[in-house]
Scaffold this active site. Structure first.
Site, short mmCIF file in Angstrom:
data_model
loop_
_atom_site.label_atom_id
_atom_site.label_comp_id
_atom_site.label_asym_id
_atom_site.label_seq_id
_atom_site.Cartn_x
_atom_site.Cartn_y
_atom_site.Cartn_z
N GLY A 10 -81.36 -46.46 -52.00
CA GLY A 10 -81.35 -47.47 -50.97
C GLY A 10 -79.90 -47.78 -50.67
CB SER A 11 -76.74 -47.22 -52.55
OG SER A 11 -76.82 -45.92 -52.49
NE ARG A 12 -73.91 -43.29 -50.11
CZ ARG A 12 -73.91 -42.08 -49.62
NH1 ARG A 12 -73.88 -41.76 -48.38
NH2 ARG A 12 -74.39 -40.95 -50.46
CG ASP A 55 -79.23 -38.35 -61.70
OD1 ASP A 55 -79.85 -37.99 -60.62
OD2 ASP A 55 -78.69 -37.64 -62.47
CB VAL A 56 -83.85 -39.56 -57.78
CG1 VAL A 56 -83.85 -41.26 -57.49
CG2 VAL A 56 -82.67 -38.68 -57.01
CE1 TYR A 147 -81.63 -32.25 -47.21
CE2 TYR A 147 -82.38 -30.99 -44.99
CZ TYR A 147 -82.03 -31.92 -45.75
OH TYR A 147 -82.12 -33.52 -45.21
CE LYS A 151 -84.89 -33.84 -47.88
NZ LYS A 151 -84.98 -35.16 -48.28
CB ILE A 180 -80.91 -40.04 -38.75
CG1 ILE A 180 -82.44 -39.55 -38.61
CG2 ILE A 180 -80.65 -41.73 -38.94
CD1 ILE A 180 -83.15 -39.90 -37.32
P1 NDP Z 1 -76.98 -40.66 -46.95
O1 NDP Z 1 -76.35 -39.43 -47.58
O2 NDP Z 1 -76.58 -41.46 -46.07
O3 NDP Z 1 -77.71 -41.26 -48.64
C1 NDP Z 1 -78.21 -40.74 -49.33
C2 NDP Z 1 -78.66 -41.64 -50.35
O4 NDP Z 1 -79.51 -40.98 -51.65
C3 NDP Z 1 -77.66 -42.68 -51.14
O5 NDP Z 1 -78.52 -43.92 -51.34
C4 NDP Z 1 -77.38 -42.07 -52.24
O6 NDP Z 1 -77.09 -42.84 -53.45
C5 NDP Z 1 -78.91 -41.26 -52.68
N1 NDP Z 1 -78.84 -40.26 -53.73
C6 NDP Z 1 -78.06 -38.98 -53.55
N2 NDP Z 1 -78.24 -38.53 -54.89
C7 NDP Z 1 -78.89 -39.41 -55.91
C8 NDP Z 1 -79.18 -39.22 -57.10
N3 NDP Z 1 -78.87 -38.01 -57.73
N4 NDP Z 1 -79.81 -40.10 -57.86
C9 NDP Z 1 -80.13 -41.15 -56.85
N5 NDP Z 1 -79.96 -41.38 -55.63
C10 NDP Z 1 -79.21 -40.46 -54.92
O7 NDP Z 1 -78.41 -40.09 -46.60
P2 NDP Z 1 -79.43 -40.36 -45.46
O8 NDP Z 1 -79.59 -41.87 -45.34
O9 NDP Z 1 -78.96 -39.64 -44.43
O10 NDP Z 1 -80.77 -39.60 -45.71
C11 NDP Z 1 -81.72 -40.20 -46.61
C12 NDP Z 1 -82.81 -39.16 -46.62
O11 NDP Z 1 -83.26 -38.78 -45.24
C13 NDP Z 1 -82.53 -38.04 -47.50
O12 NDP Z 1 -83.64 -37.45 -48.35
C14 NDP Z 1 -82.09 -36.94 -46.44
O13 NDP Z 1 -82.57 -35.87 -46.79
C15 NDP Z 1 -83.22 -37.40 -45.59
N6 NDP Z 1 -82.93 -36.81 -44.18
C16 NDP Z 1 -81.72 -37.46 -43.22
C17 NDP Z 1 -81.40 -36.90 -42.12
C18 NDP Z 1 -79.95 -37.32 -41.33
O14 NDP Z 1 -79.83 -36.67 -40.28
N7 NDP Z 1 -79.59 -38.33 -41.82
C19 NDP Z 1 -82.22 -35.98 -41.21
C20 NDP Z 1 -83.48 -35.71 -42.08
C21 NDP Z 1 -83.83 -35.80 -43.25
P3 NDP Z 1 -75.60 -43.04 -53.99
O15 NDP Z 1 -74.73 -43.00 -52.77
O16 NDP Z 1 -75.69 -44.57 -54.67
O17 NDP Z 1 -75.25 -41.80 -54.96
#
Ligand code: NDP
Length: 239
Positions: A10-12, A55-56, A147, A151, A180
């Site tokens: 939820g952070s980004r 850490d998920v 990846y 998925k 996105i």
């Molecule tokens: P971002 O890269 O913007 O954000 C990813 C998020 O996942 C961050 O909040 C990050 O947390 C968290 N995260 C990553 N690794 C871990 C970990 N080991 N433990 C806990 N949290 C983790 O990604 P998006 O918002 O773009 O993507 C969100 C979801 O949507 C993902 O599953 C992605 O695969 C999917 N998606 C996105 C697309 C796109 O075009 N953007 C397209 C298709 C699917 P932190 O920063 O705190 O580490």
């Protein structure tokens, strides 16, 4: 009483937008962050949501996070498994370490989170689980095999679990975003983006809110007869 949603990652990006929107809609919101502590703290102050370090990719960490959210809000009604990473690599360059990190972060995480929240949902005979997959999980992406596999696994998880827990009143669905506009796509050049836009029938790149609107719909009673389904939010990029 307000419903509680637990959002991983939820952070980004999409997850952060979901934290804002679900908070605005009156949900109690618990979300996890991993590396982006500062952004998580800002989001907590802006929304009143409850940020939890997690850490998920580690089951103990996911168990601790869901326990803290349950203690704080008295239960979890909606789980959104959204946290994820992506990586580009030729198939033959994918090391064991890269493979396991991808599968653990994107797929095992959804298994851990669902397993952690299901006992309370089963005992209440209600609950909603939404997995955020990707269109590449539906059709596969070159140079993103690990990846795509992670998925695609979420799609299988969604379908199988929906069958198993439907009789307990729990719905499980999957949202597959297309391209996105988030940091995950920051590496794309303007030419790449132009090409993607040209290849998308609706002629644009998606926004976080496009995905979050689907997440909200699937969380609510308006979708009470929908389970086990895979929803593309991709502007028609794949049909
Ligand atoms: P971002 O890269 O913007 O954000 C990813 C998020 O996942 C961050 O909040 C990050 O947390 C968290 N995260 C990553 N690794 C871990 C970990 N080991 N433990 C806990 N949290 C983790 O990604 P998006 O918002 O773009 O993507 C969100 C979801 O949507 C993902 O599953 C992605 O695969 C999917 N998606 C996105 C697309 C796109 O075009 N953007 C397209 C298709 C699917 P932190 O920063 O705190 O580490």
């Amino acid at each position: 009483m307000n419903k509680t949603v637990f959002i991983t990652g939820g952070s980004r990006g999409i997850g952060a937008f979901a934290v804002q929107e679900f908070s605005r809609q009156g949900y109690n919101v618990a979300f996890t962050y991993f590396k982006s502590k500062e952004k998580a703290k800002e989001l907590e102050s802006a929304t009143g949501a409850f940020g939890i370090f997690c850490d998920v990719s580690k089951s103990d960490s996911v168990n601790d996070a869901t326990r803290l959210a349950t203690e704080r809000f008295g239960g979890i009604d909606v789980l959104i498994s959204n946290a994820g990473i992506d990586e580009f690599a030729l198939f033959t360059d994918i090391s064991d370490e890269m493979w396991h990190k991808m599968l653990d972060t994107n797929l095992s995480s959804a298994f851990y989170a669902s397993r952690a929240v299901l006992p309370q949902m089963i005992s209440r005979k209600s609950g909603v689980i939404i997995n955020v997959s990707s269109m590449w999980g539906q059709v596969g992406a070159s140079c993103e095999t690990h990846y795509s596999v992670s998925k695609a696994g979420m799609i299988g998880l969604t379908k199988a679990l929906a069958k198993e827990v439907g009789p307990s009143g729990i719905r499980v669905n999957c949202v597959c975003p297309g391209v996105i506009d988030t940091e995950m796509n920051a590496h794309l050049s303007s030419e790449d983006k132009e090409q993607l836009i040209n290849d998308t029938p609706l002629g644009k790149i998606g926004k976080c809110e496009d995905v979050v609107n689907a997440l909200i719909f699937l969380s609510e009673d308006k979708s009470s007869f929908i389970t086990g389904q895979i929803f593309g939010v991709n502007g028609g990029y794949i049909i």
